[in-house]
Design an enzyme around this catalytic site. Structure first.
Site, PDB file in Angstrom:
ATOM      1  N   MET A   1       0.781  -1.067   0.061  1.00 23.15           N
ATOM      2  CA  MET A   1      -0.006   0.224   0.146  1.00 23.15           C
ATOM      3  C   MET A   1       0.957   1.372  -0.100  1.00 23.15           C
ATOM      4  O   MET A   1       1.018   1.896   1.023  1.00 23.15           O
ATOM      5  CB  MET A   1      -1.069  -0.172   1.035  1.00 23.15           C
ATOM      6  CG  MET A   1      -1.581  -1.241   1.222  1.00 23.15           C
ATOM      7  SD  MET A   1      -2.944  -1.277   2.639  1.00 23.15           S
ATOM      8  CE  MET A   1      -1.758  -1.517   3.904  1.00 23.15           C
ATOM      9  N   ASP A   2       1.433   1.590  -1.210  1.00 20.43           N
ATOM     10  CA  ASP A   2       2.276   2.804  -1.201  1.00 20.43           C
ATOM     11  C   ASP A   2       1.553   3.991  -1.803  1.00 20.43           C
ATOM     12  O   ASP A   2       1.070   4.034  -2.474  1.00 20.43           O
ATOM     13  CB  ASP A   2       3.482   2.220  -2.456  1.00 20.43           C
ATOM     14  CG  ASP A   2       4.731   3.225  -2.337  1.00 20.43           C
ATOM     15  OD1 ASP A   2       4.743   3.992  -1.276  1.00 20.43           O
ATOM     16  OD2 ASP A   2       5.398   3.363  -3.372  1.00 20.43           O
ATOM     17  N   GLY A   3       2.147   5.108  -1.095  1.00 20.79           N
ATOM     18  CA  GLY A   3       1.618   6.461  -1.403  1.00 20.79           C
ATOM     19  C   GLY A   3       0.757   7.152  -0.576  1.00 20.79           C
ATOM     20  O   GLY A   3       0.299   8.154  -0.996  1.00 20.79           O
TER      21      GLY A   3
ATOM     22  N   THR B   1       1.069   0.124  -5.481  1.00 26.70           N
ATOM     23  CA  THR B   1       0.414   0.977  -5.990  1.00 26.70           C
ATOM     24  C   THR B   1       1.621   2.300  -6.178  1.00 26.70           C
ATOM     25  O   THR B   1       2.940   1.940  -5.873  1.00 26.70           O
ATOM     26  CB  THR B   1      -0.527   1.644  -5.220  1.00 26.70           C
ATOM     27  OG1 THR B   1      -0.168   1.820  -3.847  1.00 26.70           O
ATOM     28  CG2 THR B   1      -1.802   1.115  -5.334  1.00 26.70           C
TER      29      THR B   1
END
Length: 291
Positions: A42-44, A236
């Site tokens: 779950m990047d960002g 992501t």
């Protein structure tokens, strides 16, 4: 006045229509192979907060709402296992204030899993917390242990939450446990009662039995041994790095990197990822069988 009263009805109609469209798309997707296990990095969240001039904590909260939607889509599609990379061991190196906010949010949301009307109860989800949980603050660790115990009888779907996790730590843990197990087995063999015609006395230590660690010995002690290897790994924000996440388990996994930041991920991203997996699945299965 009529417009005010019609608003709730319009919302219900819109929600019903969206659910119907989702079901139709899922029926079409089910013609092909449906992934059994999807993992998410779950990047960002922080970049999302900066882009919209929000504090970092608000970015993580927006990310949690995106996670709830994505879990719902996955389980409706028929995906049984979902793994999320919630917090890396490396993340403890971030600013103490940020780590504290994330831990507070985690504790709040983990405790929310135990509520009667929670998402977990609605979908019959069993929850596992994966990683070196001893590194967590005691309230977070206790909440995680309670959530695992409370959902242990659920069997419709599985959610694996990687907390204080890296593959490096997972492998070290598995090797240590495999060695300890083999050492204990050898000690039992070494002190076994000898035959009656032997000159040794009962309980005398024999020569050490050769200690050989097999691949299966390591794999059964991996944190992720409770689930099959992922079919799709989604990261992501367009990043293609795995960041020490499931390196052992993703040899034959389809990697998908949408450009959307995690709070921006949506239903269409999931559909596109599954469609691309279905195209790649015959090749991945062929390579797996050649191994």
């Amino acid at each position: 006045m009529e417009a005010i009263h019609s608003t709730p009805r319009n919302c219900v109609d819109k929600e019903y229509l969206c659910t119907l469209i989702r079901k139709c798309i899922f029926r079409i997707l089910s013609v092909g192979p449906i992934p059994n296990h999807i993992a998410f990095i779950m990047d960002g969240n922080r970049r999302y907060a900066r882009n919209y001039k929000m504090n970092e904590g608000a970015g993580h909260k927006s990310g949690f709402l995106a996670l709830m939607s994505m879990l719902k889509y996955c389980y409706e599609l028929g995906v049984k296992y979902v793994t999320i990379y919630a917090f890396s061991i490396e993340n403890f190196k971030r600013k103490p204030q940020e780590v504290e906010k994330v831990m507070d949010l985690m504790q709040e949301k983990i405790e929310g899993l135990l509520k009667e009307e929670s998402f977990v109860k609605s979908y019959g989800v069993r929850v596992y917390f994966i990683g070196n949980l001893q590194l967590l603050r005691e309230p977070v660790r206790v909440a995680a242990e309670k959530a695992m115990a409370a959902t242990c009888n659920n069997d419709k779907a599985v959610l694996l939450i990687c907390l204080a996790y890296t593959t490096t730590d997972e492998i070290v843990h598995a090797v240590q446990e495999a060695c300890n197990e083999k050492r204990a087995e050898n000690e039992i063999l070494n002190f076994k009662e000898v035959d009656n015609d032997s000159s040794r006395v009962v309980g005398e230590k024999k020569n050490d039995v050769e200690c050989t660690i097999q691949l299966a010995d390591v794999e059964k002690h991996m944190y992720m041994a409770v689930a099959p290897d992922p079919d799709i790994l989604v990261r992501t924000s367009g990043e293609t790095r795995l960041s020490n996440f499931l390196l052992w388990q993703t040899t034959y996994c389809y990697l998908y990197s949408p450009s959307a930041l995690w709070p921006e991920i949506s239903f269409r991203h999931l559909v596109w990822g599954v469609l691309n997996y279905q195209r790649a699945q015959p090749y991945l299965e062929k390579k797996k069988k050649q191994c």
